[in-house]
Design an enzyme around this catalytic site. Sequence first.
Site, PDB file in Angstrom:
ATOM      1  N   LYS A 139      -6.088   8.913  -1.846  1.00 24.03           N
ATOM      2  CA  LYS A 139      -4.738   9.063  -1.266  1.00 24.03           C
ATOM      3  C   LYS A 139      -4.539  10.537  -0.983  1.00 24.03           C
ATOM      4  O   LYS A 139      -5.126  11.380  -1.661  1.00 24.03           O
ATOM      5  CB  LYS A 139      -3.670   8.582  -2.263  1.00 24.03           C
ATOM      6  CG  LYS A 139      -2.357   8.225  -1.610  1.00 24.03           C
ATOM      7  CD  LYS A 139      -2.381   6.797  -1.081  1.00 24.03           C
ATOM      8  CE  LYS A 139      -1.203   6.472  -0.222  1.00 24.03           C
ATOM      9  NZ  LYS A 139      -1.142   5.036   0.099  1.00 24.03           N
ATOM     10  N   ASP A 179       0.652   6.228   5.748  1.00 24.97           N
ATOM     11  CA  ASP A 179       1.528   5.761   4.657  1.00 24.97           C
ATOM     12  C   ASP A 179       2.921   6.269   5.079  1.00 24.97           C
ATOM     13  O   ASP A 179       3.149   6.483   6.281  1.00 24.97           O
ATOM     14  CB  ASP A 179       1.071   6.321   3.304  1.00 24.97           C
ATOM     15  CG  ASP A 179       1.765   5.649   2.114  1.00 24.97           C
ATOM     16  OD1 ASP A 179       1.363   4.542   1.736  1.00 24.97           O
ATOM     17  OD2 ASP A 179       2.745   6.225   1.571  1.00 24.97           O
TER      18      ASP A 179
HETATM   19  P1  NDP Z   1       7.369   4.375   6.883  1.00 27.90           P
HETATM   20  O1  NDP Z   1       7.402   5.857   6.848  1.00 27.90           O
HETATM   21  O2  NDP Z   1       6.984   3.703   8.141  1.00 27.90           O
HETATM   22  O3  NDP Z   1       8.780   3.777   6.428  1.00 27.90           O
HETATM   23  C1  NDP Z   1       9.296   4.087   5.179  1.00 27.90           C
HETATM   24  C2  NDP Z   1      10.656   3.435   5.053  1.00 27.90           C
HETATM   25  O4  NDP Z   1      11.088   3.512   3.708  1.00 27.90           O
HETATM   26  C3  NDP Z   1      11.716   4.136   5.877  1.00 27.90           C
HETATM   27  O5  NDP Z   1      12.679   3.203   6.268  1.00 27.90           O
HETATM   28  C4  NDP Z   1      12.282   5.138   4.884  1.00 27.90           C
HETATM   29  O6  NDP Z   1      13.599   5.566   5.172  1.00 27.90           O
HETATM   30  C5  NDP Z   1      12.274   4.318   3.620  1.00 27.90           C
HETATM   31  N1  NDP Z   1      12.167   5.201   2.448  1.00 27.90           N
HETATM   32  C6  NDP Z   1      11.203   6.101   2.168  1.00 27.90           C
HETATM   33  N2  NDP Z   1      11.448   6.726   1.013  1.00 27.90           N
HETATM   34  C7  NDP Z   1      12.598   6.199   0.553  1.00 27.90           C
HETATM   35  C8  NDP Z   1      13.367   6.410  -0.611  1.00 27.90           C
HETATM   36  N3  NDP Z   1      13.003   7.323  -1.535  1.00 27.90           N
HETATM   37  N4  NDP Z   1      14.493   5.668  -0.750  1.00 27.90           N
HETATM   38  C9  NDP Z   1      14.878   4.752   0.179  1.00 27.90           C
HETATM   39  N5  NDP Z   1      14.178   4.513   1.305  1.00 27.90           N
HETATM   40  C10 NDP Z   1      13.060   5.219   1.469  1.00 27.90           C
HETATM   41  O7  NDP Z   1       6.389   3.943   5.688  1.00 27.90           O
HETATM   42  P2  NDP Z   1       5.668   2.541   5.441  1.00 27.90           P
HETATM   43  O8  NDP Z   1       6.498   1.436   5.960  1.00 27.90           O
HETATM   44  O9  NDP Z   1       4.277   2.682   5.904  1.00 27.90           O
HETATM   45  O10 NDP Z   1       5.615   2.502   3.847  1.00 27.90           O
HETATM   46  C11 NDP Z   1       6.593   1.830   3.061  1.00 27.90           C
HETATM   47  C12 NDP Z   1       5.999   1.508   1.709  1.00 27.90           C
HETATM   48  O11 NDP Z   1       4.837   0.660   1.885  1.00 27.90           O
HETATM   49  C13 NDP Z   1       5.496   2.689   0.891  1.00 27.90           C
HETATM   50  O12 NDP Z   1       5.659   2.387  -0.483  1.00 27.90           O
HETATM   51  C14 NDP Z   1       3.999   2.722   1.203  1.00 27.90           C
HETATM   52  O13 NDP Z   1       3.267   3.378   0.202  1.00 27.90           O
HETATM   53  C15 NDP Z   1       3.704   1.229   1.235  1.00 27.90           C
HETATM   54  N6  NDP Z   1       2.503   0.798   1.925  1.00 27.90           N
HETATM   55  C16 NDP Z   1       2.255   1.151   3.223  1.00 27.90           C
HETATM   56  C17 NDP Z   1       1.121   0.691   3.856  1.00 27.90           C
HETATM   57  C18 NDP Z   1       0.846   0.980   5.287  1.00 27.90           C
HETATM   58  O14 NDP Z   1      -0.154   0.456   5.799  1.00 27.90           O
HETATM   59  N7  NDP Z   1       1.660   1.744   5.978  1.00 27.90           N
HETATM   60  C19 NDP Z   1       0.133  -0.130   3.153  1.00 27.90           C
HETATM   61  C20 NDP Z   1       0.523  -0.510   1.817  1.00 27.90           C
HETATM   62  C21 NDP Z   1       1.663  -0.047   1.244  1.00 27.90           C
HETATM   63  P3  NDP Z   1      13.863   7.045   5.733  1.00 27.90           P
HETATM   64  O15 NDP Z   1      13.504   6.977   7.185  1.00 27.90           O
HETATM   65  O16 NDP Z   1      15.287   7.291   5.480  1.00 27.90           O
HETATM   66  O17 NDP Z   1      12.965   7.967   4.959  1.00 27.90           O
HETATM   67  O1  2IT Z   2      -1.036   2.057   0.361  1.00 26.73           O
HETATM   68  C1  2IT Z   2      -1.878   1.649   1.198  1.00 26.73           C
HETATM   69  O2  2IT Z   2      -2.657   0.728   0.948  1.00 26.73           O
HETATM   70  C2  2IT Z   2      -1.900   2.295   2.511  1.00 26.73           C
HETATM   71  N1  2IT Z   2      -1.091   3.183   2.756  1.00 26.73           N
HETATM   72  C3  2IT Z   2      -2.942   1.902   3.523  1.00 26.73           C
HETATM   73  C4  2IT Z   2      -4.242   2.609   3.250  1.00 26.73           C
HETATM   74  C5  2IT Z   2      -5.315   2.431   4.298  1.00 26.73           C
HETATM   75  O3  2IT Z   2      -6.346   3.101   4.122  1.00 26.73           O
HETATM   76  O4  2IT Z   2      -5.178   1.664   5.244  1.00 26.73           O
END
Ligand code: NDP
Ligand code: 2IT
Length: 460
Positions: A139, A179
């Site tokens: 990460k 992420d």
């Molecule tokens: P994005 O940046 O696309 O979206 C994040 C969202 O979460 C935004 O709406 C953001 O709001 C909100 N957010 C972030 N931090 C906070 C907080 N502290 N409190 C409230 N809202 C918050 O990220 P992702 O959708 O990619 O990621 C979301 C989650 O999924 C994370 O936990 C990430 O680790 C996990 N994840 C992502 C993967 C991926 O492939 N992208 C894979 C597996 C897990 P704002 O715009 O206001 O910050």
């Molecule tokens: O938390 C996760 O699994 C991710 N942000 C995706 C990682 C990846 O290598 O696709």
Amino acid sequence: MISGDSLHLGVMQIVMTVDEFMVGVIAKNPHEPVFHQAVHEVVESVVPILDAHPALRNARIFQRFVEPERVIIFRVPWVDDHGQVQVNRGFRIEMNSAIGPYKGGLRFHPTVKLGILKFLAFEQTFKNALTTLPLGSGKGGSDFDPKGKSDMEVMRFCQSFMTELFRHIGDRTDVPAGDIGVGGREIGFLFGQYKRIANEFSGILTGKGLDWGGSLIRPEATGYGAVYFADEMLKTRGDSIRGKTCLVSGSGNVAQYTIENINRLGGRVVTLSDSDGFIYDKDGIGPDKVEWVKQLKNVQRGRIWEYAEHFGCDYYKGQRPWAVEGAQCAFPSASENEIDLQDAKRLTANGVYVVCEGANMPTVPDGAKHFTQVGILYGPGKAANAGGVATSGLEMSQNAGHATWTREEVDHQLLNIMVNIHRNCLETAEAYGCPGNYVNGANIAGFLKVARAMLDQGVV
Ligand code: NDP
Ligand code: 2IT
């Protein structure tokens, strides 16, 4: 069976309780509470396995799990649109390479610190093992905040970040992805700079654009996969996502495609949030509204209150969506620790009986224990959101084979992977005496695969 059980390391059997183990972890990794939290949950699940297999304890396998193979910390200087020099900190945690090259996302968010990335890299070890693909764990990221920055500022930051990171990654070494705060735009700028300074076009990142090595369904994969996982959990009770009302938090990548897949499978979503508050749309966030949200969040980079203004629904400033009544399923898809114990109790009191984690570790430990005690279907992030990294693995396979698979082919493989992860968690939980406990199932199944590989490869 652990093949090393008969292996003699010339040491007495090492015995340690969860508490003794955690004292050591906390002393060695001070000021990293979310890392301690993630380790504590897993060590609770795997202690019976360590007790049953002295070879694992004697080879200090779990002590090695919590120690990253390598941590890289670097300065990221860049120049903003006003000509001012800005300085951020960059990180890459290369956690565990026992079953494949380091693999995991990059997070750009002002809260990013070493401990947050270590918790995420640690979770990634188990998640990646569960995918059945040859993916080690890592990460990275930065305390850079893309919010409010111009495209050119984001580009200059990404170029500076990659100017250091490039020497540590490679398609068979370490393959970052997105992420929080890192989506298609950032991956594009990072890839461009890598190619320029390494003079090489290779699959060193996943989540790439479709015209230059990306995979169909990778943007959708985490959200789609979480919904497939929830549907599998529901099937164990002769039920499905069809007709269910769902609460979703976040409004970024994971949330958007979670809603899209719930809609495809006949469910209905009534909430979305960002760090400012949440919207409640009792009419449901149908496909047209999801397209509007994608435009708002990915192109205009606006705020979720604008949804309430545009569609005329309720907006709750500074609140999370977990007290909304009338839902059966919840998909936390924003950030770690966004469901506290009170939220967890309120959810189940209001009749929610499926909690499926699109985000990483969104439920506090007491909340997770509550879900397990009351016996709802609770899918922990390291299993439920593994579809994202799994489809990154499929992108790597396509890159290695110079191939492009169709949307249907990748979606079909994603569904198969989620079905397999679900079955593996369920069967492992059953085999180790905790039927229906997906937390223990995911922790033990992920742990055993990586632990066996580490035993086979000796003390490295
Ligand atoms: P994005 O940046 O696309 O979206 C994040 C969202 O979460 C935004 O709406 C953001 O709001 C909100 N957010 C972030 N931090 C906070 C907080 N502290 N409190 C409230 N809202 C918050 O990220 P992702 O959708 O990619 O990621 C979301 C989650 O999924 C994370 O936990 C990430 O680790 C996990 N994840 C992502 C993967 C991926 O492939 N992208 C894979 C597996 C897990 P704002 O715009 O206001 O910050
Ligand atoms: O938390 C996760 O699994 C991710 N942000 C995706 C990682 C990846 O290598 O696709």
